[in-house]
Design a protein around this motif. Sequence first.
Motif, PDB file in Angstrom:
ATOM      1  N   THR A 196       4.044   6.335   0.578  1.00 32.74           N
ATOM      2  CA  THR A 196       3.668   4.741   0.722  1.00 32.74           C
ATOM      3  C   THR A 196       2.347   4.193   0.985  1.00 32.74           C
ATOM      4  OG1 THR A 196       5.861   4.303   1.384  1.00 32.74           O
ATOM      5  CG2 THR A 196       4.424   2.640   1.946  1.00 32.74           C
ATOM      6  N   ALA A 197       1.630   4.603   1.988  1.00 35.97           N
ATOM      7  CA  ALA A 197       0.157   4.342   2.487  1.00 35.97           C
ATOM      8  C   ALA A 197      -0.558   4.595   1.357  1.00 35.97           C
ATOM      9  CB  ALA A 197      -0.215   5.088   3.714  1.00 35.97           C
ATOM     10  N   SER A 198      -0.602   5.820   0.613  1.00 29.32           N
ATOM     11  CA  SER A 198      -1.339   5.930  -0.227  1.00 29.32           C
ATOM     12  C   SER A 198      -1.294   5.054  -1.675  1.00 29.32           C
ATOM     13  CB  SER A 198      -1.265   7.665  -0.907  1.00 29.32           C
ATOM     14  OG  SER A 198      -1.454   8.475   0.152  1.00 29.32           O
ATOM     15  N   MET A 199      -0.104   4.727  -1.782  1.00 30.02           N
ATOM     16  CA  MET A 199       0.081   3.993  -3.003  1.00 30.02           C
ATOM     17  C   MET A 199      -0.387   2.603  -2.557  1.00 30.02           C
ATOM     18  SD  MET A 199       3.714   4.824  -4.513  1.00 30.02           S
ATOM     19  CE  MET A 199       4.605   4.441  -2.926  1.00 30.02           C
ATOM     20  N   ARG A 200      -0.052   2.145  -1.252  1.00 31.83           N
ATOM     21  CA  ARG A 200      -0.318   0.695  -0.937  1.00 31.83           C
ATOM     22  C   ARG A 200      -1.814   0.368  -0.473  1.00 31.83           C
ATOM     23  NH1 ARG A 200       2.120   0.208   4.691  1.00 31.83           N
ATOM     24  NH2 ARG A 200       0.020   1.382   5.007  1.00 31.83           N
ATOM     25  N   ASP A 201      -2.473   1.606   0.070  1.00 34.94           N
ATOM     26  CA  ASP A 201      -3.975   1.335   0.557  1.00 34.94           C
ATOM     27  C   ASP A 201      -4.867   1.880  -0.330  1.00 34.94           C
ATOM     28  OD1 ASP A 201      -2.538   0.111   2.840  1.00 34.94           O
ATOM     29  OD2 ASP A 201      -2.817   1.931   3.870  1.00 34.94           O
ATOM     30  N   GLN A 202      -4.817   3.019  -0.997  1.00 33.02           N
ATOM     31  CA  GLN A 202      -5.719   3.881  -1.817  1.00 33.02           C
ATOM     32  C   GLN A 202      -5.267   3.348  -3.427  1.00 33.02           C
ATOM     33  OE1 GLN A 202      -7.896   4.777  -0.168  1.00 33.02           O
ATOM     34  NE2 GLN A 202      -6.862   4.990   1.803  1.00 33.02           N
ATOM     35  N   GLY A 203      -4.174   2.917  -3.566  1.00 36.00           N
ATOM     36  CA  GLY A 203      -3.908   2.303  -5.109  1.00 36.00           C
ATOM     37  C   GLY A 203      -3.551   3.714  -5.898  1.00 36.00           C
ATOM     38  N   LEU A 204      -3.196   4.996  -5.217  1.00 35.23           N
ATOM     39  CA  LEU A 204      -2.870   6.064  -6.170  1.00 35.23           C
ATOM     40  C   LEU A 204      -1.404   5.853  -6.614  1.00 35.23           C
ATOM     41  CD1 LEU A 204      -4.190   8.863  -3.534  1.00 35.23           C
ATOM     42  CD2 LEU A 204      -5.366   8.011  -5.732  1.00 35.23           C
ATOM     43  N   ALA A 205      -1.132   6.393  -7.723  1.00 34.03           N
ATOM     44  CA  ALA A 205      -0.004   6.298  -8.459  1.00 34.03           C
ATOM     45  C   ALA A 205       1.023   7.318  -7.858  1.00 34.03           C
ATOM     46  CB  ALA A 205      -0.067   6.370  -9.883  1.00 34.03           C
ATOM     47  N   TYR A 206       2.177   6.764  -7.456  1.00 41.18           N
ATOM     48  CA  TYR A 206       3.280   7.884  -7.141  1.00 41.18           C
ATOM     49  C   TYR A 206       3.427   9.189  -8.142  1.00 41.18           C
ATOM     50  CZ  TYR A 206       7.773   9.800  -5.947  1.00 41.18           C
ATOM     51  OH  TYR A 206       8.922  10.915  -5.806  1.00 41.18           O
ATOM     52  N   ALA A 207       3.307   8.797  -9.532  1.00 41.41           N
ATOM     53  CA  ALA A 207       3.679   9.842 -10.362  1.00 41.41           C
ATOM     54  C   ALA A 207       2.407  10.992 -10.354  1.00 41.41           C
ATOM     55  CB  ALA A 207       3.963   9.218 -11.828  1.00 41.41           C
ATOM     56  N   GLU A 208       1.314  10.279 -10.142  1.00 39.13           N
ATOM     57  CA  GLU A 208       0.090  11.370 -10.159  1.00 39.13           C
ATOM     58  C   GLU A 208       0.106  12.223  -9.063  1.00 39.13           C
ATOM     59  OE1 GLU A 208      -3.244   9.089 -12.978  1.00 39.13           O
ATOM     60  OE2 GLU A 208      -3.338   8.650 -10.617  1.00 39.13           O
ATOM     61  N   MET A 209       0.247  11.386  -7.622  1.00 42.42           N
ATOM     62  CA  MET A 209       0.612  12.240  -6.681  1.00 42.42           C
ATOM     63  C   MET A 209       1.670  13.486  -6.624  1.00 42.42           C
ATOM     64  SD  MET A 209      -0.410   9.699  -3.584  1.00 42.42           S
ATOM     65  CE  MET A 209       0.712   8.553  -4.259  1.00 42.42           C
ATOM     66  N   GLN A 210       2.774  12.935  -7.136  1.00 42.17           N
ATOM     67  CA  GLN A 210       3.791  13.823  -7.311  1.00 42.17           C
ATOM     68  C   GLN A 210       3.429  14.955  -8.144  1.00 42.17           C
ATOM     69  OE1 GLN A 210       8.357  12.574  -7.523  1.00 42.17           O
ATOM     70  NE2 GLN A 210       7.622  13.010  -9.689  1.00 42.17           N
ATOM     71  N   ALA A 211       2.999  14.797  -9.306  1.00 40.94           N
ATOM     72  CA  ALA A 211       2.594  15.918 -10.269  1.00 40.94           C
ATOM     73  C   ALA A 211       1.600  16.799  -9.701  1.00 40.94           C
ATOM     74  CB  ALA A 211       1.873  15.152 -11.731  1.00 40.94           C
TER      75      ALA A 211
END
Length: 368
Positions: free
Chosen positions: A121-136
């Motif tokens: 959550t924090a990485s998506m909200r604050d850093q703009g990282l995409a869930y799919a990219e982090m999961q991959a």
Amino acid sequence: MPQPAQLGNVPESPIGRPVSPEQRAFFRAIPKVELHCHLLGAVRHDTFAELAARHRAPVTPDEIAGFYTRGEKPVGVLHVLRTLERHLLLEPEAFERIAYEYLADAAAENVRHAEFFWNPTASMRDQGLAYAEMQAAIFAGMTRAEADHGISSLLIPSIDREAGAEAALDMVTAMVAHRDPRVAGIGIDYRETDNPPERFIEAYTLARESGLRATAHAGEFGEPWTNVETAVDRLGVDRIDHGYTIVDNPALAQRYAEAGTVFTIVPTNSWYLRTLPRERWALDHPIRRMAELGLRLHPNTDDPTLHNVTPAGAWELMYSHLGFDLAALRAMMLNGIAGSWATPAQRDRWQADFAHDFDAAAAATDLA
């Protein structure tokens, strides 16, 4: 599916029962699954320092060293996890690295399968990282670790309960949109105080309707046993992380014991190390009472590098400080297999293999 094994009676526990080098080797040798570990709580010290330097994070080397120093009355690790989210984990490649390193370190202590938590959550909200990219990226680390070290793993994206119910629903929606069999279910963690599980019923309902398994941190920081009850009876979780305050309701504990609910406990949990007198910590820890109530327990590291504990060290503490004997340790090992979200075929195979290897390791030691 193998059934969780019951624990026997818990003997009186001297604090710091001596452990010989041969016995310590036994704790490393026994086969293990790990069901309760936070990816951000397993970051190596040198990796933390390297990422901090690369991103010029506002944290000094002395502060970083302090993060990895565990005093007699240890404080919680939430500040460290937030520092990682805000300043260090700024690209997907970092997630691949920390996933690989955690699994490599676990495999070195004969953890053969790990199911570990990750809060997106924090990485998506604050850093703009995409869930799919982090999961991959995490999947890439998991794949490399299995190829290099033979450890299988599953990822458990977890609700950041401090971010609120709407963010929790957003996280589960992202999980469903990018569904992958390497994600078996959801969890929930971060500060339990003022964030009771009933706030997240909608997110859990979506997860369960989508075929995901579920677990939850509950009853961790002295929070009431009703949080455990809500997690099991209203969120529909398959297992409970921590759950210590269940001892305040023995009738409810008996119901969960009869149902075979697995509790993933943490002997290095900072709340009881901090709040119980040092001379009474092991004797009064609710883990002992949980066993007496017949609950199915399975020990884990939680935040291994920040708690200064390894998988073998967590099992050793169950013997040396909390007083569990060889039969109880064997039962807890089997509980971990039964509580795992691996396939039935995997669990059946582990049931036989782990029992054989545990008995072989036990035969080489004088552990009672």
